[in-house]
Design a protein around this motif. Structure first.
Motif, mmCIF file in Angstrom:
data_model
loop_
_atom_site.group_PDB
_atom_site.id
_atom_site.type_symbol
_atom_site.label_atom_id
_atom_site.label_comp_id
_atom_site.label_asym_id
_atom_site.label_seq_id
_atom_site.Cartn_x
_atom_site.Cartn_y
_atom_site.Cartn_z
ATOM 1 N N GLU A 17 55.484 41.422 50.044
ATOM 2 C CA GLU A 17 55.286 42.598 49.188
ATOM 3 C C GLU A 17 53.821 43.003 49.112
ATOM 4 O O GLU A 17 53.511 44.127 48.720
ATOM 5 C CB GLU A 17 55.808 42.330 47.771
ATOM 6 N N PHE A 18 52.924 42.058 49.433
ATOM 7 C CA PHE A 18 51.490 42.317 49.334
ATOM 8 C C PHE A 18 50.773 41.912 50.609
ATOM 9 O O PHE A 18 51.245 41.054 51.348
ATOM 10 C CB PHE A 18 50.884 41.542 48.156
ATOM 11 N N LYS A 19 49.629 42.521 50.838
ATOM 12 C CA LYS A 19 48.768 42.174 51.964
ATOM 13 C C LYS A 19 47.894 40.991 51.577
ATOM 14 O O LYS A 19 47.722 40.688 50.395
ATOM 15 C CB LYS A 19 47.874 43.359 52.342
ATOM 16 N N VAL A 20 47.305 40.337 52.586
ATOM 17 C CA VAL A 20 46.434 39.186 52.353
ATOM 18 C C VAL A 20 45.340 39.517 51.340
ATOM 19 O O VAL A 20 45.102 38.751 50.405
ATOM 20 C CB VAL A 20 45.815 38.684 53.683
ATOM 21 N N ASP A 21 44.693 40.669 51.503
ATOM 22 C CA ASP A 21 43.593 41.018 50.593
ATOM 23 C C ASP A 21 44.078 41.342 49.175
ATOM 24 O O ASP A 21 43.290 41.383 48.241
ATOM 25 C CB ASP A 21 42.752 42.158 51.150
ATOM 26 N N GLU A 22 45.373 41.533 48.998
ATOM 27 C CA GLU A 22 45.929 41.765 47.664
ATOM 28 C C GLU A 22 46.329 40.455 46.977
ATOM 29 O O GLU A 22 46.348 40.379 45.752
ATOM 30 C CB GLU A 22 47.151 42.695 47.751
ATOM 31 N N TRP A 23 46.645 39.432 47.774
ATOM 32 C CA TRP A 23 47.096 38.173 47.199
ATOM 33 C C TRP A 23 45.991 37.415 46.482
ATOM 34 O O TRP A 23 46.225 36.783 45.458
ATOM 35 C CB TRP A 23 47.748 37.270 48.255
ATOM 36 N N LYS A 24 44.778 37.437 47.018
ATOM 37 C CA LYS A 24 43.703 36.643 46.405
ATOM 38 C C LYS A 24 43.451 37.040 44.948
ATOM 39 O O LYS A 24 43.444 36.161 44.075
ATOM 40 C CB LYS A 24 42.420 36.722 47.213
ATOM 41 N N PRO A 25 43.266 38.335 44.619
ATOM 42 C CA PRO A 25 43.066 38.664 43.205
ATOM 43 C C PRO A 25 44.276 38.339 42.330
ATOM 44 O O PRO A 25 44.126 37.994 41.154
ATOM 45 C CB PRO A 25 42.761 40.163 43.197
ATOM 46 N N ILE A 26 45.456 38.418 42.900
ATOM 47 C CA ILE A 26 46.654 38.040 42.152
ATOM 48 C C ILE A 26 46.587 36.557 41.806
ATOM 49 O O ILE A 26 46.817 36.153 40.665
ATOM 50 C CB ILE A 26 47.941 38.365 42.948
ATOM 51 N N MET A 27 46.230 35.746 42.789
ATOM 52 C CA MET A 27 46.147 34.308 42.565
ATOM 53 C C MET A 27 45.017 33.950 41.600
ATOM 54 O O MET A 27 45.176 33.062 40.758
ATOM 55 C CB MET A 27 45.970 33.560 43.889
ATOM 56 N N VAL A 28 43.899 34.629 41.700
ATOM 57 C CA VAL A 28 42.782 34.377 40.784
ATOM 58 C C VAL A 28 43.220 34.647 39.346
ATOM 59 O O VAL A 28 42.896 33.895 38.432
ATOM 60 C CB VAL A 28 41.548 35.229 41.163
ATOM 61 N N ARG A 29 43.997 35.704 39.161
ATOM 62 C CA ARG A 29 44.462 36.077 37.824
ATOM 63 C C ARG A 29 45.579 35.144 37.325
ATOM 64 O O ARG A 29 45.618 34.776 36.151
ATOM 65 C CB ARG A 29 44.952 37.530 37.850
ATOM 66 N N MET A 30 46.467 34.753 38.211
ATOM 67 C CA MET A 30 47.664 34.031 37.782
ATOM 68 C C MET A 30 47.529 32.506 37.792
ATOM 69 O O MET A 30 48.237 31.830 37.049
ATOM 70 C CB MET A 30 48.857 34.439 38.658
ATOM 71 N N ALA A 31 46.656 31.951 38.601
ATOM 72 C CA ALA A 31 46.531 30.486 38.706
ATOM 73 C C ALA A 31 46.266 29.819 37.358
ATOM 74 O O ALA A 31 46.919 28.814 37.032
ATOM 75 C CB ALA A 31 45.477 30.111 39.735
ATOM 76 N N PRO A 32 45.338 30.342 36.547
ATOM 77 C CA PRO A 32 45.129 29.703 35.242
ATOM 78 C C PRO A 32 46.362 29.789 34.338
ATOM 79 O O PRO A 32 46.653 28.851 33.595
ATOM 80 C CB PRO A 32 43.959 30.478 34.630
ATOM 81 N N LYS A 33 47.088 30.888 34.414
ATOM 82 C CA LYS A 33 48.290 31.040 33.590
ATOM 83 C C LYS A 33 49.367 30.032 33.988
ATOM 84 O O LYS A 33 50.117 29.551 33.147
ATOM 85 C CB LYS A 33 48.844 32.458 33.714
#
Length: 93
Positions: free
Chosen positions: A56-72
């Motif tokens: 659903e997302f490109k590689v460059d879209e996944w990193k900010p998603i992971m940065v935001r969601m990993a702590p949660k």
């Protein structure tokens, strides 16, 4: 009369890389890392919401998603890297 609320607390930003550095990971094949990433993605990320498919997302879209969601999701750096490796390997081209 008004009230002004101000906070000096700084936000912490978690930065991850796709480089695996632990000794345990060094002995894993790429396929094993991706499988562990897929398992973690399903277990940790699917706990709170519908899982997007990695494509659903490109590689460059996944990193900010992971940065935001990993702590949660309370992911450590190794778990974050494994999930990121999995989603990046299957990301939209």
């Amino acid at each position: 009369m008004g009230v002004i609320v101000y906070s000096c607390k700084t936000q912490q930003t978690t930065t991850t890389t796709t480089t695996e550095t632990s000794a345990a990971t060094a002995n894993l094949s790429k396929e094993e890392i991706l499988k562990k990433g897929e398992d973690l993605f399903t277990l940790k990320c699917g706990k709170c919401h519908r899982l997007p498919t990695p494509s659903e997302f490109k590689v460059d879209e996944w990193k900010p998603i992971m940065v935001r969601m990993a702590p949660k999701a309370k992911l450590n750096a190794e778990e974050t890297n494994r999930i990121l490796a999995y989603v990046n390997a299957n990301a939209k081209k």
